[in-house]
Every structure is written in C-alpha cells, then in structure tokens.
Motif scaffolding. Sequence first.
Motif, PDB file in Angstrom:
ATOM      1  N   GLN A  22      -6.305  -3.361   1.489  1.00 24.48           N
ATOM      2  CA  GLN A  22      -7.458  -2.536   1.856  1.00 24.48           C
ATOM      3  C   GLN A  22      -8.117  -3.098   3.116  1.00 24.48           C
ATOM      4  O   GLN A  22      -8.190  -4.310   3.307  1.00 24.48           O
ATOM      5  N   GLN A  35      -8.134   3.499   8.863  1.00 26.93           N
ATOM      6  CA  GLN A  35      -7.759   4.178   7.616  1.00 26.93           C
ATOM      7  C   GLN A  35      -8.355   5.592   7.581  1.00 26.93           C
ATOM      8  O   GLN A  35      -7.673   6.537   7.163  1.00 26.93           O
ATOM      9  N   ARG A  44       0.217   3.827  -0.874  1.00 27.71           N
ATOM     10  CA  ARG A  44      -0.275   3.612  -2.242  1.00 27.71           C
ATOM     11  C   ARG A  44      -1.597   2.850  -2.226  1.00 27.71           C
ATOM     12  O   ARG A  44      -1.736   1.881  -1.484  1.00 27.71           O
ATOM     13  N   GLY A  45      -2.540   3.342  -3.019  1.00 24.46           N
ATOM     14  CA  GLY A  45      -3.864   2.731  -3.030  1.00 24.46           C
ATOM     15  C   GLY A  45      -4.843   3.552  -2.202  1.00 24.46           C
ATOM     16  O   GLY A  45      -6.024   3.230  -2.121  1.00 24.46           O
ATOM     17  N   THR A  46      -4.334   4.638  -1.556  1.00 24.72           N
ATOM     18  CA  THR A  46      -5.218   5.566  -0.829  1.00 24.72           C
ATOM     19  C   THR A  46      -4.904   6.985  -1.347  1.00 24.72           C
ATOM     20  O   THR A  46      -4.052   7.149  -2.222  1.00 24.72           O
ATOM     21  N   ASP A  47      -5.574   7.982  -0.776  1.00 22.25           N
ATOM     22  CA  ASP A  47      -5.327   9.360  -1.217  1.00 22.25           C
ATOM     23  C   ASP A  47      -4.033   9.935  -0.624  1.00 22.25           C
ATOM     24  O   ASP A  47      -3.615  11.032  -1.001  1.00 22.25           O
ATOM     25  N   THR A  60       3.231   2.170   2.745  1.00 22.98           N
ATOM     26  CA  THR A  60       2.404   1.159   2.077  1.00 22.98           C
ATOM     27  C   THR A  60       2.589  -0.240   2.681  1.00 22.98           C
ATOM     28  O   THR A  60       1.640  -1.008   2.791  1.00 22.98           O
ATOM     29  N   HIS A  61       3.838  -0.563   3.067  1.00 25.07           N
ATOM     30  CA  HIS A  61       4.102  -1.909   3.622  1.00 25.07           C
ATOM     31  C   HIS A  61       4.755  -1.792   4.998  1.00 25.07           C
ATOM     32  O   HIS A  61       5.666  -2.568   5.316  1.00 25.07           O
ATOM     33  N   SER A 119       6.262   2.037 -13.978  1.00 27.77           N
ATOM     34  CA  SER A 119       5.318   1.454 -13.013  1.00 27.77           C
ATOM     35  C   SER A 119       5.980   0.355 -12.177  1.00 27.77           C
ATOM     36  O   SER A 119       5.448  -0.065 -11.153  1.00 27.77           O
ATOM     37  N   ARG A 130       2.965  -4.089  -5.069  1.00 26.48           N
ATOM     38  CA  ARG A 130       1.513  -4.110  -4.853  1.00 26.48           C
ATOM     39  C   ARG A 130       1.084  -2.914  -4.008  1.00 26.48           C
ATOM     40  O   ARG A 130       1.794  -2.519  -3.082  1.00 26.48           O
ATOM     41  N   PRO A 131      -0.085  -2.338  -4.305  1.00 31.74           N
ATOM     42  CA  PRO A 131      -0.590  -1.257  -3.443  1.00 31.74           C
ATOM     43  C   PRO A 131      -0.986  -1.816  -2.076  1.00 31.74           C
ATOM     44  O   PRO A 131      -0.992  -3.036  -1.878  1.00 31.74           O
ATOM     45  N   ALA A 132      -1.302  -0.924  -1.162  1.00 33.37           N
ATOM     46  CA  ALA A 132      -1.584  -1.349   0.212  1.00 33.37           C
ATOM     47  C   ALA A 132      -2.815  -2.251   0.288  1.00 33.37           C
ATOM     48  O   ALA A 132      -3.747  -2.124  -0.508  1.00 33.37           O
TER      49      ALA A 132
END
Length: 337
Positions: A242, A252, A267-270, A280-281, A143, A238-240
């Motif tokens: 929101q 989005q 990351r943090g979305t589908d 993501t960044h 992870s 860290r995920p994106a």
Amino acid sequence: MTLNARLAAVCLSLLTTSCYYSNHNALHPNSPQAERIKDLYWIMFGICAVVFVLVVGAWAWAFGVGSKRAEARVDARTQSTLRRNVAIAVVITALILVGLMVADYAVGRANSSYSATPRNALTIKAIGRQWWWEFVYEDSVASRSISSANELHIPTGRPILIKNESRDVIHSFWVPALQGKKDMLPGYTTTLWLRADRPGIYEGQCAEYCGHQHAKMRLTVIAHTPTEFARWYEASMRPAVQPTDSITKRGQEVFLAAQCVMCHSIRGTDAAAKLGPDLTHIASLRKIGANSIPNTRGHLAAWILDAQSLKPGVRMPPNQLSPADLNALLAYLEILK
Ligand code: CUA
C-alpha cells in the motif's frame, strides 16, 4: 569487404550467438526431457551426415570413374549389378528412416508422460493470449492459488505439469532448454511435463504464428531451489504494497481513475479486471510487454503512454496523462514489488 567476406562474417556471428545464447538453446538441455531431445538431435545429425557424405561420394564416383566404365562396357551383367545396388540402397534408406521414426516416437512418448503422475508434481495452468502468457499455480486451497504473467517460476527437481490453454488463437509453448513444443488450443487443454535440473533462467518463445506480435510473445522460466521457490510463492500470495507517501498515494488514485482498471488487477485495491496481466507485483518483473521490453522507468512510461509504438497491435490502448500524473503513477508502480 568483399561479398564473400561479408557472408562469412554474418555466418560466423550467427553461429557464435546461437552457441553462446545457451539459456534459449535446445542443445544445452537442463531437464531430462530436453536431454532426450538433444540426444535424438545428435543421432539424427550423425546418421544424416554419414548418409550425406556417402551419397555425395557415390555421386562423384558415378560422374568420374563410373561413367567412364559404363561407356566402356554396358552389358547385361553390369545392368543387373547396378539394379541390385540400387535395390540395396533403397532397402538401407527405408531401414534408416524407419529407425529414425521409431527413435523419434520413443522420445516423444517418454517426454509426454511419466509412468504415473508423480505425487510431488506441481500443476500450473499456462494460458496463451495475444500476445502474452498467464500462469496460474493451482492449489487445493483456493486462497493459495496465484498467477503470474510471462514469468514462470518453478522449483528445481520437481515434476511440473503444464496445462496449456488459449483464450484466442493457437499458440505454442516452447522453452528449448527444458522441453519440446506444445500447442495451446482454444477450447482444449494440452499437457506438458517440465523438470528443471538446475536453478537458472531459461528463455522461451511462442512457437506457433499467432498474429502481428507473435515474435514478441516471449516467456522466461525461472527455476529456483525449492526453498527459494517457497519464498517466491509466499511473496506472490501477498496483496500489493500500500502507498505510504503523497506521490505514491496520488499514483494509486491515477491508476484507479484511469482506464488501467478496465483490463488490469492489483490485489488489495478495487482493480480486479482479468483481461491484461495482474500488476500486483509488477516491480519485481524483469521485463514487460511479454518479456520483450526491459522493466525500467523509461520503458514503462513509454509503454503506458503509447504501447503501440513499442509493440504495434498490442491490446494496450494509449493513455493521455499529464507529466505529474505519469510520474506519480510510475512511482506507485515501482513500489509494487
Ligand atoms: Cu502466440 Cu505465436
């Protein structure tokens, strides 16, 4: 301006730009490996310059004084002296070439390994693709493993083991201020050690012709102090972010409904496709299009609508979006820091 003056101006500008562009310059080393390459360069340059002067001098002498003397008296003694001189020159040439070869081999050997893999080494997988770079930071805890596109972040003073791979054709990883070149081959892993001595930004370039956009396959190495690197690493894990307001929320939705998700992940979305860079960044990147285009709103808009016009042949297809959808999408991508 005469032709000579123009040529002189071109040479002078090439010379000065190559000198001042020090973060993409093998003669401004920032690592022990690049330092050795620079020393080898100057040794070779010095020896070759001396040889050049001697050869040109001997040639001029032979045409002037030598030819007059030869005409005056060509006897058996002169012949044997000449033969002896040529033999001496051949032996010296061979010795110099063998010496340079040994020095070259020694630098190559010293640069390709540490005596033992250092315990604090950081391993990063570098994957070459037509035409961008993916960097995967390996960690024993899955992870904590992260990836970045076209920007390679490293801590200073720590040995970095780069494991080169390719997903299509042969590329070559090259950051002149830090190390020599290393080919990236499909189906085979090559390795390379890096260690930046000072924090800074070092430019790199794919050094093996790999198709239409080989020239726009650039990378940037960003060397941080260890503390700053740890901060960057934590932020990258860290995920994106929101979206919180209506326009970024709409952005989005546009992203997830458009063909973006066929290739990219956030990351943090589908969105989880792996064909193109992870976005993501994306807002924290300095450039886009494998470091060939500034990461500004205008360039990003042009890239989304018609990447082919900026980088012909790139895998990114054109996208037809209404002005409102494009604005919302840009607003969303801009919060992905
Ligand atoms: Cu990749 Cu040239």
